[in-house]
Design a protein around this motif. Sequence first.
Motif, mmCIF file in Angstrom:
data_model
loop_
_atom_site.group_PDB
_atom_site.id
_atom_site.type_symbol
_atom_site.label_atom_id
_atom_site.label_comp_id
_atom_site.label_asym_id
_atom_site.label_seq_id
_atom_site.Cartn_x
_atom_site.Cartn_y
_atom_site.Cartn_z
ATOM 1 N N GLY A 54 -4.531 -4.804 5.489
ATOM 2 C CA GLY A 54 -3.272 -5.058 6.156
ATOM 3 C C GLY A 54 -2.104 -5.260 5.208
ATOM 4 O O GLY A 54 -2.267 -5.435 3.995
ATOM 5 N N THR A 55 -0.923 -5.239 5.772
ATOM 6 C CA THR A 55 0.304 -5.377 4.997
ATOM 7 C C THR A 55 0.433 -6.736 4.308
ATOM 8 O O THR A 55 0.893 -6.796 3.159
ATOM 9 N N ALA A 75 -0.334 -9.314 -2.878
ATOM 10 C CA ALA A 75 -0.832 -8.819 -4.168
ATOM 11 C C ALA A 75 0.325 -8.322 -5.034
ATOM 12 O O ALA A 75 0.361 -8.572 -6.248
ATOM 13 N N GLN A 76 1.274 -7.634 -4.408
ATOM 14 C CA GLN A 76 2.442 -7.168 -5.155
ATOM 15 C C GLN A 76 3.219 -8.346 -5.738
ATOM 16 O O GLN A 76 3.663 -8.323 -6.886
ATOM 17 N N GLU A 85 -7.256 -5.266 -4.330
ATOM 18 C CA GLU A 85 -8.693 -5.464 -4.545
ATOM 19 C C GLU A 85 -8.964 -6.703 -5.393
ATOM 20 O O GLU A 85 -9.892 -7.477 -5.118
ATOM 21 N N GLU A 86 -8.144 -6.901 -6.432
ATOM 22 C CA GLU A 86 -8.316 -8.076 -7.287
ATOM 23 C C GLU A 86 -8.034 -9.362 -6.514
ATOM 24 O O GLU A 86 -8.760 -10.359 -6.641
ATOM 25 N N MET A 87 -6.988 -9.348 -5.711
ATOM 26 C CA MET A 87 -6.645 -10.538 -4.953
ATOM 27 C C MET A 87 -7.719 -10.862 -3.922
ATOM 28 O O MET A 87 -8.106 -12.020 -3.736
ATOM 29 N N PRO A 135 3.268 2.624 3.313
ATOM 30 C CA PRO A 135 2.191 2.043 2.488
ATOM 31 C C PRO A 135 1.389 1.013 3.286
ATOM 32 O O PRO A 135 1.962 0.213 4.030
ATOM 33 N N TYR A 136 0.083 1.043 3.100
ATOM 34 C CA TYR A 136 -0.794 0.147 3.856
ATOM 35 C C TYR A 136 -2.109 -0.002 3.102
ATOM 36 O O TYR A 136 -2.657 0.993 2.607
#
Length: 685
Positions: A56-57, A63-64, A71-73, A237-238
């Motif tokens: 999800g957004t 993460a951004q 994936e890391e978060m 983006p998603y």
Amino acid sequence: MSQRQRRILVTSALPYANGSIHLGHLLEHIQTDIWVRFQRLRGNVCYSVCADDAHGTPVMLKAQELGITPEEMVAKTRAEHHQDLLDFYVEYNNYYVTHSQENKELCELIYKRLDEKGYISKRAINQLYDPEKQMFLPDRFVKGTCPKCGAEDQNGDSCDVCGATYSPTELKNPRSVVSGAEPVMKESEHYFFDLPQFEGMLKTWINSGVVQKEMANKFNEWFEQGLQQWDISRDAPYFGFEIPGAPNKFFYVWVDAPVGYMASFKNYCDTNGIDGDFFWNTGNDSELYHFIGKDISYFHCLFWPAMLEGAGFRKPTAVNIHGFVTVNGAKMSKSRGTFIKARTYLDHLNPEYLRYYYASKLNDSVADIDLNLPDLAQKVNADLVGKVVNIASRCAGFITKKFDGKLSDNIENPELLKAFQKAEDEIAYCFEDRHYHKAIREIMGLADRANQYIDAQAPWVTIKDADKQAFTHDVCSMGIHLFRILMIYLTPVLPKLSEQAQAFLNDDFTWAGAQDIKLGHEINKFKAMISRVDVEKIEAMVEASKENLKETPSKAPQALDAPHTDNASPLASDPISETIEFDDFAKVDLRVVKIVHAESVEKADKLLRLELDLGGETRQVFAGIKSAYDPADLIGKHTVMVANLAPRKMRFGMSEGMVLAAGPGGSDLYILNPDDGAVPGMRVK
């Protein structure tokens, strides 16, 4: 109670991977874990799975913000969530993540089957677009005024005030949560699941007893409004799975989240050589249960069973829906910051305090549960320390020091032991049907009887008499037998305390083991099992959560005798200052009680101290009815009390409830008298 071995799969709703678990989340995981542990203790095959909801957004944007990949978060958050759950003794067979190969493959399989059967369509739609961030806005990234009731600051998919669901484009005065900009309309092609084709099946299924009646009634209201086609796609983006054959279109998170149950179980089964398909195929005797909060019931009771039906999989046996945890009468909300994190709690308090407290309040309804920390301390100290463990601590020393650590070969009171064993059926029924509060009440009623028995036999006196050594051995052994049965019944709720009890008793518990008698059995030296709740630690925990814990005035109704204030004397003519909803009133637990003792309270003009029998449990209540009653006239009478009112410490002692009385005041004040057929502990409806 004998039974066939059942094969059961249980799931809990998936914690979202963009924040910490708080005590509201834990209500569900603890409720699930108690039920699963009960099933396993009964000898049933019961698997439980969960996972982090990764897509999800919100995850993508968080993460951004952190400067890492989603994936890391997700990996970091999942590890934190899993450890929190383990530290609360919530043990799933598999705690996975929705961003997995198994989930991707299962989502594509279900989508393919639905598409082949004509349940998927596509069309262009207008949706809200953030002109500053240059992205389409998911439902939860738009806020505005509810189009149904006019409540402000509501999410783009549903209203917290009236419960309505709607499209973000229907919001009045919308704004982007991401940038604060006013969104604009922009066209995009989306994919839809034809939910209305499943309306007949869903009506039949929902009204077959798979959800609580009050929820079935709510769903029937939605049927009257008409089901709509469900938008299952989101634009790039998603962070999620791309829809096969549709570049830059992704499965909406609520498509792959419930499929995550299947994926988590598949991962476990593939690793352990288990036929996982058996639990998802139709036409067998397996059972499937979901435990969820009422806020996501729409997805689990409409979209999810329709997807399963359309793709040829079995539907859930039941969806067990619970309410929210409140703090001081207000809903816990991550967005508003009114939560205590699981880790903050663990830094200060024993996790089994919370497990027991929640169990003492949980039932099969969707009513909210209020987190009252003074009540938690009082309940744990009175029940677990003062009643249950106290039985073992009072008897074990004599067994160890005087009788070589072995129980007697005799049962001193067979009738009492039989009563404890006979309670198994009722307590099992309560756990099975998620009436945990009633199971706890039954167990604590037994604990009261055990302590009364030990008090009456006074082994600390008889041990001094050489002629009564054998009798003392029998009495103390009897106490240990009763403690053992109580701990078997409490094992689903208190797994750690149960482990300690099993080590002390040199025993391995099963539910059926409550019927065993351990004559001549050797026990180990008693060690302290659980400490009293330290009020200073509660205060420290609250202080550590101050930035999150918001004080909100309680909206709970006040009963007429207002026993927690010494000089209270409300009149019948007092104006009604505030209205309440039915759900507020439904939280009040009214019980028939017998007044076993009554006396005046010195230096209090209006108060009587009452000891009330709730059917095996005794409560102390201070009631402002002194002007109307001679204490001696009350003893032996039945009345009605509010049994689930949080205890209140007064300068005269702890008041543990509220008796109901009405009248203009003075001598004209009347306690409620139930019918002659009423018995202590009976619920007033």
